[in-house]
Design a protein around this motif. Structure first.
Motif, mmCIF file in Angstrom:
data_model
loop_
_atom_site.group_PDB
_atom_site.id
_atom_site.type_symbol
_atom_site.label_atom_id
_atom_site.label_comp_id
_atom_site.label_asym_id
_atom_site.label_seq_id
_atom_site.Cartn_x
_atom_site.Cartn_y
_atom_site.Cartn_z
ATOM 1 N N ARG A 7 4.387 -0.338 5.969
ATOM 2 C CA ARG A 7 3.004 -0.781 5.829
ATOM 3 C C ARG A 7 2.971 -2.305 5.872
ATOM 4 O O ARG A 7 3.739 -2.968 5.187
ATOM 5 C CB ARG A 7 2.413 -0.292 4.502
ATOM 6 N N VAL A 35 -2.206 -2.027 7.761
ATOM 7 C CA VAL A 35 -3.157 -1.398 6.848
ATOM 8 C C VAL A 35 -4.356 -2.274 6.503
ATOM 9 O O VAL A 35 -5.443 -1.767 6.218
ATOM 10 C CB VAL A 35 -2.457 -0.944 5.542
ATOM 11 N N GLN A 36 -4.178 -3.606 6.505
ATOM 12 C CA GLN A 36 -5.294 -4.489 6.164
ATOM 13 C C GLN A 36 -5.087 -5.857 6.803
ATOM 14 O O GLN A 36 -3.953 -6.276 7.079
ATOM 15 C CB GLN A 36 -5.429 -4.667 4.642
ATOM 16 N N TYR A 47 -5.535 -7.105 -3.258
ATOM 17 C CA TYR A 47 -5.301 -5.808 -2.622
ATOM 18 C C TYR A 47 -3.897 -5.292 -2.951
ATOM 19 O O TYR A 47 -3.714 -4.138 -3.338
ATOM 20 C CB TYR A 47 -5.468 -5.935 -1.108
ATOM 21 N N MET A 48 -2.902 -6.179 -2.821
ATOM 22 C CA MET A 48 -1.513 -5.747 -2.994
ATOM 23 C C MET A 48 -1.142 -5.453 -4.440
ATOM 24 O O MET A 48 -0.132 -4.807 -4.706
ATOM 25 C CB MET A 48 -0.577 -6.789 -2.385
ATOM 26 N N GLU A 50 -2.738 -3.438 -6.162
ATOM 27 C CA GLU A 50 -2.997 -1.997 -6.252
ATOM 28 C C GLU A 50 -2.357 -1.210 -5.112
ATOM 29 O O GLU A 50 -2.136 0.003 -5.229
ATOM 30 C CB GLU A 50 -4.513 -1.730 -6.257
ATOM 31 N N HIS A 51 -2.087 -1.886 -3.991
ATOM 32 C CA HIS A 51 -1.559 -1.201 -2.804
ATOM 33 C C HIS A 51 -0.347 -1.968 -2.267
ATOM 34 O O HIS A 51 -0.498 -2.814 -1.383
ATOM 35 C CB HIS A 51 -2.631 -1.097 -1.718
ATOM 36 N N VAL A 53 2.754 -3.253 -0.169
ATOM 37 C CA VAL A 53 3.039 -3.187 1.267
ATOM 38 C C VAL A 53 4.492 -3.584 1.503
ATOM 39 O O VAL A 53 5.146 -4.151 0.624
ATOM 40 C CB VAL A 53 2.097 -4.096 2.083
ATOM 41 N N THR A 87 8.752 -7.242 -0.816
ATOM 42 C CA THR A 87 7.974 -7.311 0.413
ATOM 43 C C THR A 87 8.638 -8.296 1.371
ATOM 44 O O THR A 87 8.994 -9.406 0.992
ATOM 45 C CB THR A 87 6.542 -7.777 0.101
#
Length: 257
Positions: A7, A35-36, A47-48, A50-51, A53, A87
């Motif tokens: 991702r 993804v974004q 964002y990251m 919670e999600h 990558v 990451t």
């Protein structure tokens, strides 16, 4: 064909760059899911949080949060959540100053590419990042190995080195922050978090230690010692020393010479 799909996110404050990277890179062939896409680091880190990558393709100079600050924050999040894999970061920047590349690579970036970069060059860097992700996923037994030094710690280590070398100058937090490519507010928070002291308190400690050493072991005049630790005004130096040690520089020399 590989079944591993990483991702990825893109961060760049220039619309045409974001659109170009999104549309012209063959993400599917690389086995990477985009993804974004974000226009600044602050949006991305929210964002990251919670999600998570796997790959980050980011500019360095952006509003609200620089790319280097973003990576430092990412490592903090990984440390807090006890995630040992990290990451994979690729910096894509229009700034050719080698210092940017040095900082980026020392902060754990997979690659540092200068704009404009060919699509093929970017895809090679992405493939390299994906391979690193796959290697980590294929070797879970290595998860107990010691994690490399976090970027946040590296930044503070670098800041302390700079302070130790230059504490005799008229040194300020914003100067150090500029040279490390982060904001002064961010560095100030990180400095207190990792050293337990403010920047000014730590700088004062360096200066008082050196002043005491010189008073006890040298024949320099007191005003010369003041100058050598960053206080060219003799009266200010004496007042500052009195406040730090509870006695005048002359009294300290009498007791320790």
């Amino acid at each position: 064909m590989t079944t591993t799909v990483c991702r990825a996110v893109i961060i760049d404050d220039e619309t045409w760059i974001r659109e170009g990277l999104s549309e012209h890179i063959n993400w599917e062939a690389l086995g990477i899911e985009l993804v974004q896409v974000f226009q600044d680091g602050l949006e991305a880190i929210h964002y990251m949080e919670e999600h998570p990558v796997d790959i980050l393709l980011s500019d360095i100079r952006m509003p609200n949060m620089t790319g280097l600050e973003l990576v430092a924050r990412l490592r903090e999040l990984e440390k807090e959540s006890r995630v040992l894999s990290s990451t994979k970061v690729i910096f894509l920047s229009g700034y050719g100053d080698f210092k940017y590349a040095q900082e980026a690579l020392r902060l754990g970036a997979v690659d540092y590419l200068l704009k404009p970069s060919d699509v093929e060059e970017i895809e090679v860097a992405l493939q390299k990042a994906k391979t690193l992700c796959a290697n980590e996923a294929a070797a879970p037994d290595k998860q107990e190995q010691k994690v490399a030094e976090e970027p946040s710690s590296y930044l503070i280590k670098k800041a302390l080195q700079m302070m130790s070398a230059r504490f005799t100058e008229d040194l300020h937090l914003n100067q150090i922050a500029d040279e490390l490519f982060v904001t002064s507010n961010y560095l100030s928070r990180l400095f207190r978090q990792e050293t337990g002291k403010s920047f000014s308190d730590y700088l004062s400690q360096l200066r008082i230690e050196k002043a005491c050493e010189l008073l006890g072991s040298s024949n320099l005049k007191i005003y010369q010692i003041g100058e050598s630790v960053g206080y060219p005004n003799p009266r200010y130096f004496s007042e500052w020393f009195q406040k730090q040690k509870g006695m005048s520089p002359g009294d300290y020399r009498s007791k320790h010479a």
